[in-house]
Design a protein around this motif. Structure first.
Motif, PDB file in Angstrom:
ATOM      1  N   VAL A  10       0.833  -1.202   0.000  1.00 30.50           N
ATOM      2  CA  VAL A  10       0.000   0.000   0.000  1.00 30.50           C
ATOM      3  C   VAL A  10       0.872   1.257   0.000  1.00 30.50           C
ATOM      4  O   VAL A  10       0.582   2.225  -0.711  1.00 30.50           O
ATOM      5  CB  VAL A  10      -1.026  -0.002   1.153  1.00 30.50           C
ATOM      6  N   ALA A  11       1.952   1.248   0.769  1.00 31.86           N
ATOM      7  CA  ALA A  11       2.851   2.415   0.795  1.00 31.86           C
ATOM      8  C   ALA A  11       3.458   2.657  -0.580  1.00 31.86           C
ATOM      9  O   ALA A  11       3.459   3.793  -1.091  1.00 31.86           O
ATOM     10  CB  ALA A  11       3.942   2.213   1.845  1.00 31.86           C
ATOM     11  N   VAL A  12       3.953   1.609  -1.190  1.00 30.42           N
ATOM     12  CA  VAL A  12       4.593   1.747  -2.505  1.00 30.42           C
ATOM     13  C   VAL A  12       3.564   2.141  -3.562  1.00 30.42           C
ATOM     14  O   VAL A  12       3.849   2.951  -4.448  1.00 30.42           O
ATOM     15  CB  VAL A  12       5.347   0.451  -2.871  1.00 30.42           C
ATOM     16  N   THR A  13       2.365   1.601  -3.456  1.00 30.70           N
ATOM     17  CA  THR A  13       1.302   1.953  -4.410  1.00 30.70           C
ATOM     18  C   THR A  13       1.012   3.444  -4.382  1.00 30.70           C
ATOM     19  O   THR A  13       0.924   4.097  -5.436  1.00 30.70           O
ATOM     20  CB  THR A  13       0.014   1.162  -4.096  1.00 30.70           C
ATOM     21  N   PHE A  14       0.878   4.012  -3.184  1.00 27.57           N
ATOM     22  CA  PHE A  14       0.543   5.435  -3.110  1.00 27.57           C
ATOM     23  C   PHE A  14       1.728   6.336  -3.445  1.00 27.57           C
ATOM     24  O   PHE A  14       1.525   7.448  -3.957  1.00 27.57           O
ATOM     25  CB  PHE A  14      -0.110   5.764  -1.767  1.00 27.57           C
ATOM     26  N   VAL A  15       2.943   5.871  -3.235  1.00 28.83           N
ATOM     27  CA  VAL A  15       4.120   6.622  -3.717  1.00 28.83           C
ATOM     28  C   VAL A  15       4.092   6.645  -5.240  1.00 28.83           C
ATOM     29  O   VAL A  15       4.279   7.700  -5.865  1.00 28.83           O
ATOM     30  CB  VAL A  15       5.434   6.009  -3.184  1.00 28.83           C
ATOM     31  N   TRP A  16       3.857   5.490  -5.847  1.00 28.01           N
ATOM     32  CA  TRP A  16       3.795   5.395  -7.307  1.00 28.01           C
ATOM     33  C   TRP A  16       2.675   6.288  -7.846  1.00 28.01           C
ATOM     34  O   TRP A  16       2.889   7.071  -8.781  1.00 28.01           O
ATOM     35  CB  TRP A  16       3.588   3.942  -7.699  1.00 28.01           C
ATOM     36  N   ALA A  52      13.451   8.880 -16.119  1.00 28.98           N
ATOM     37  CA  ALA A  52      13.643   8.658 -14.678  1.00 28.98           C
ATOM     38  C   ALA A  52      12.363   8.135 -14.033  1.00 28.98           C
ATOM     39  O   ALA A  52      12.397   7.181 -13.239  1.00 28.98           O
ATOM     40  CB  ALA A  52      14.095   9.953 -14.005  1.00 28.98           C
ATOM     41  N   LEU A  53      11.227   8.742 -14.357  1.00 30.66           N
ATOM     42  CA  LEU A  53       9.945   8.289 -13.800  1.00 30.66           C
ATOM     43  C   LEU A  53       9.706   6.826 -14.135  1.00 30.66           C
ATOM     44  O   LEU A  53       9.364   6.027 -13.265  1.00 30.66           O
ATOM     45  CB  LEU A  53       8.782   9.138 -14.316  1.00 30.66           C
ATOM     46  N   ASN A  54       9.875   6.462 -15.398  1.00 38.76           N
ATOM     47  CA  ASN A  54       9.599   5.091 -15.808  1.00 38.76           C
ATOM     48  C   ASN A  54      10.547   4.089 -15.155  1.00 38.76           C
ATOM     49  O   ASN A  54      10.138   2.972 -14.837  1.00 38.76           O
ATOM     50  CB  ASN A  54       9.641   4.958 -17.324  1.00 38.76           C
ATOM     51  N   LEU A  55      11.787   4.474 -14.921  1.00 37.52           N
ATOM     52  CA  LEU A  55      12.722   3.608 -14.217  1.00 37.52           C
ATOM     53  C   LEU A  55      12.253   3.375 -12.782  1.00 37.52           C
ATOM     54  O   LEU A  55      12.221   2.238 -12.295  1.00 37.52           O
ATOM     55  CB  LEU A  55      14.127   4.213 -14.231  1.00 37.52           C
ATOM     56  N   VAL A  56      11.855   4.452 -12.112  1.00 37.91           N
ATOM     57  CA  VAL A  56      11.355   4.335 -10.744  1.00 37.91           C
ATOM     58  C   VAL A  56      10.045   3.543 -10.726  1.00 37.91           C
ATOM     59  O   VAL A  56       9.835   2.693  -9.857  1.00 37.91           O
ATOM     60  CB  VAL A  56      11.185   5.723 -10.091  1.00 37.91           C
ATOM     61  N   GLU A  57       9.163   3.794 -11.697  1.00 34.53           N
ATOM     62  CA  GLU A  57       7.904   3.050 -11.774  1.00 34.53           C
ATOM     63  C   GLU A  57       8.155   1.551 -11.907  1.00 34.53           C
ATOM     64  O   GLU A  57       7.477   0.739 -11.265  1.00 34.53           O
ATOM     65  CB  GLU A  57       7.076   3.502 -12.973  1.00 34.53           C
ATOM     66  N   ALA A  58       9.110   1.184 -12.738  1.00 36.12           N
ATOM     67  CA  ALA A  58       9.428  -0.235 -12.922  1.00 36.12           C
ATOM     68  C   ALA A  58       9.893  -0.850 -11.601  1.00 36.12           C
ATOM     69  O   ALA A  58       9.475  -1.957 -11.247  1.00 36.12           O
ATOM     70  CB  ALA A  58      10.478  -0.413 -14.014  1.00 36.12           C
ATOM     71  N   ALA A  59      10.736  -0.131 -10.876  1.00 32.55           N
ATOM     72  CA  ALA A  59      11.213  -0.633  -9.581  1.00 32.55           C
ATOM     73  C   ALA A  59      10.060  -0.760  -8.588  1.00 32.55           C
ATOM     74  O   ALA A  59       9.952  -1.765  -7.872  1.00 32.55           O
ATOM     75  CB  ALA A  59      12.302   0.285  -9.029  1.00 32.55           C
ATOM     76  N   LEU A  60       9.181   0.238  -8.552  1.00 28.58           N
ATOM     77  CA  LEU A  60       8.035   0.195  -7.640  1.00 28.58           C
ATOM     78  C   LEU A  60       7.096  -0.949  -8.009  1.00 28.58           C
ATOM     79  O   LEU A  60       6.566  -1.637  -7.124  1.00 28.58           O
ATOM     80  CB  LEU A  60       7.291   1.532  -7.648  1.00 28.58           C
ATOM     81  N   ALA A  61       6.889  -1.174  -9.303  1.00 30.18           N
ATOM     82  CA  ALA A  61       6.040  -2.279  -9.744  1.00 30.18           C
ATOM     83  C   ALA A  61       6.615  -3.617  -9.297  1.00 30.18           C
ATOM     84  O   ALA A  61       5.867  -4.495  -8.836  1.00 30.18           O
ATOM     85  CB  ALA A  61       5.874  -2.249 -11.263  1.00 30.18           C
ATOM     86  N   VAL A  62       7.931  -3.768  -9.395  1.00 24.76           N
ATOM     87  CA  VAL A  62       8.573  -5.016  -8.949  1.00 24.76           C
ATOM     88  C   VAL A  62       8.350  -5.218  -7.452  1.00 24.76           C
ATOM     89  O   VAL A  62       8.032  -6.326  -7.004  1.00 24.76           O
ATOM     90  CB  VAL A  62      10.073  -5.017  -9.303  1.00 24.76           C
ATOM     91  N   GLY A 136      -4.756   0.507  -4.311  1.00 28.48           N
ATOM     92  CA  GLY A 136      -4.591   1.098  -2.988  1.00 28.48           C
ATOM     93  C   GLY A 136      -5.801   0.836  -2.090  1.00 28.48           C
ATOM     94  O   GLY A 136      -5.655   0.458  -0.924  1.00 28.48           O
ATOM     95  N   ILE A 137      -6.991   1.018  -2.640  1.00 32.88           N
ATOM     96  CA  ILE A 137      -8.210   0.758  -1.871  1.00 32.88           C
ATOM     97  C   ILE A 137      -8.306  -0.727  -1.512  1.00 32.88           C
ATOM     98  O   ILE A 137      -8.618  -1.076  -0.378  1.00 32.88           O
ATOM     99  CB  ILE A 137      -9.464   1.239  -2.658  1.00 32.88           C
ATOM    100  N   GLY A 138      -8.016  -1.583  -2.487  1.00 30.07           N
ATOM    101  CA  GLY A 138      -8.055  -3.020  -2.220  1.00 30.07           C
ATOM    102  C   GLY A 138      -7.073  -3.435  -1.144  1.00 30.07           C
ATOM    103  O   GLY A 138      -7.378  -4.253  -0.283  1.00 30.07           O
ATOM    104  N   LEU A 139      -5.890  -2.839  -1.168  1.00 30.06           N
ATOM    105  CA  LEU A 139      -4.879  -3.155  -0.162  1.00 30.06           C
ATOM    106  C   LEU A 139      -5.265  -2.614   1.221  1.00 30.06           C
ATOM    107  O   LEU A 139      -5.037  -3.266   2.229  1.00 30.06           O
ATOM    108  CB  LEU A 139      -3.521  -2.594  -0.572  1.00 30.06           C
ATOM    109  N   LEU A 140      -5.831  -1.414   1.253  1.00 27.25           N
ATOM    110  CA  LEU A 140      -6.229  -0.835   2.544  1.00 27.25           C
ATOM    111  C   LEU A 140      -7.323  -1.652   3.220  1.00 27.25           C
ATOM    112  O   LEU A 140      -7.415  -1.668   4.446  1.00 27.25           O
ATOM    113  CB  LEU A 140      -6.702   0.609   2.340  1.00 27.25           C
ATOM    114  N   THR A 141      -8.119  -2.321   2.424  1.00 28.61           N
ATOM    115  CA  THR A 141      -9.186  -3.133   2.999  1.00 28.61           C
ATOM    116  C   THR A 141      -8.783  -4.609   3.126  1.00 28.61           C
ATOM    117  O   THR A 141      -9.603  -5.436   3.506  1.00 28.61           O
ATOM    118  CB  THR A 141     -10.474  -3.008   2.163  1.00 28.61           C
TER     119      THR A 141
END
Length: 143
Positions: A10-16, A52-62, A136-141
């Motif tokens: 959930v934390a990583v989802t909302f950062v992304w 840069a965004l897409n590189l970070v997005e790929a890492a967050l997705a992993v 995010g909503i699914g994870l929070l619940t």
């Protein structure tokens, strides 16, 4: 107690989500309105920022995929994870290369008509935002 895998996801989802909203829907359109920013300068900045965004997005997705894979996610989490990952892959593997080829031509001085490729990228970005919100909503619940 809230499971660790879900807290991480959930934390990583909302950062992304925050990064996508800030860069794609705020920074990107505003940069072209700044005084003195020409199309070539804006394209050059945009390429750097989105690379840069897409590189970070790929890492967050992993990280999200790994967190969900080790947890026991409800079904309402798996779909949005897959959707966000597939949408990101479509942007990276289909649309971004086309945008890069076009911006190379513009930066080399060619005068080209407007392209619909940016609209495809924005449409995928909007769908990705929806998937991240649902995730995010699914994870929070989930806890």
């Amino acid at each position: 107690m809230y499971p660790t895998w879900a807290a991480v996801a959930v934390a990583v989802t909302f950062v992304w989500l925050g990064m996508v909203l800030a860069i794609s829907f705020l920074e990107a359109p505003l940069k072209f309105r700044a005084p003195g920013v020409t199309i070539p300068i804006g394209l050059g900045i945009g390429r750097l920022v989105f690379r840069a965004l897409n590189l970070v997005e790929a890492a967050l997705a992993v990280v999200i995929v790994a967190a969900v894979a080790v947890g026991e996610p409800p079904g309402r989490v798996v779909g949005p994870v897959a959707a966000a990952a597939v949408l990101l892959l479509a942007q990276l593997l289909v649309v971004r290369p086309r945008l890069n080829r076009r911006s190379d031509r513009v930066l080399s001085g060619e005068d080209l008509p407007r392209s619909r490729d940016h609209l495809y990228y924005v449409a995928l970005e909007g769908a990705k935002v929806a998937a991240l919100i649902a995730l995010g909503i699914g994870l929070l619940t989930a806890g």
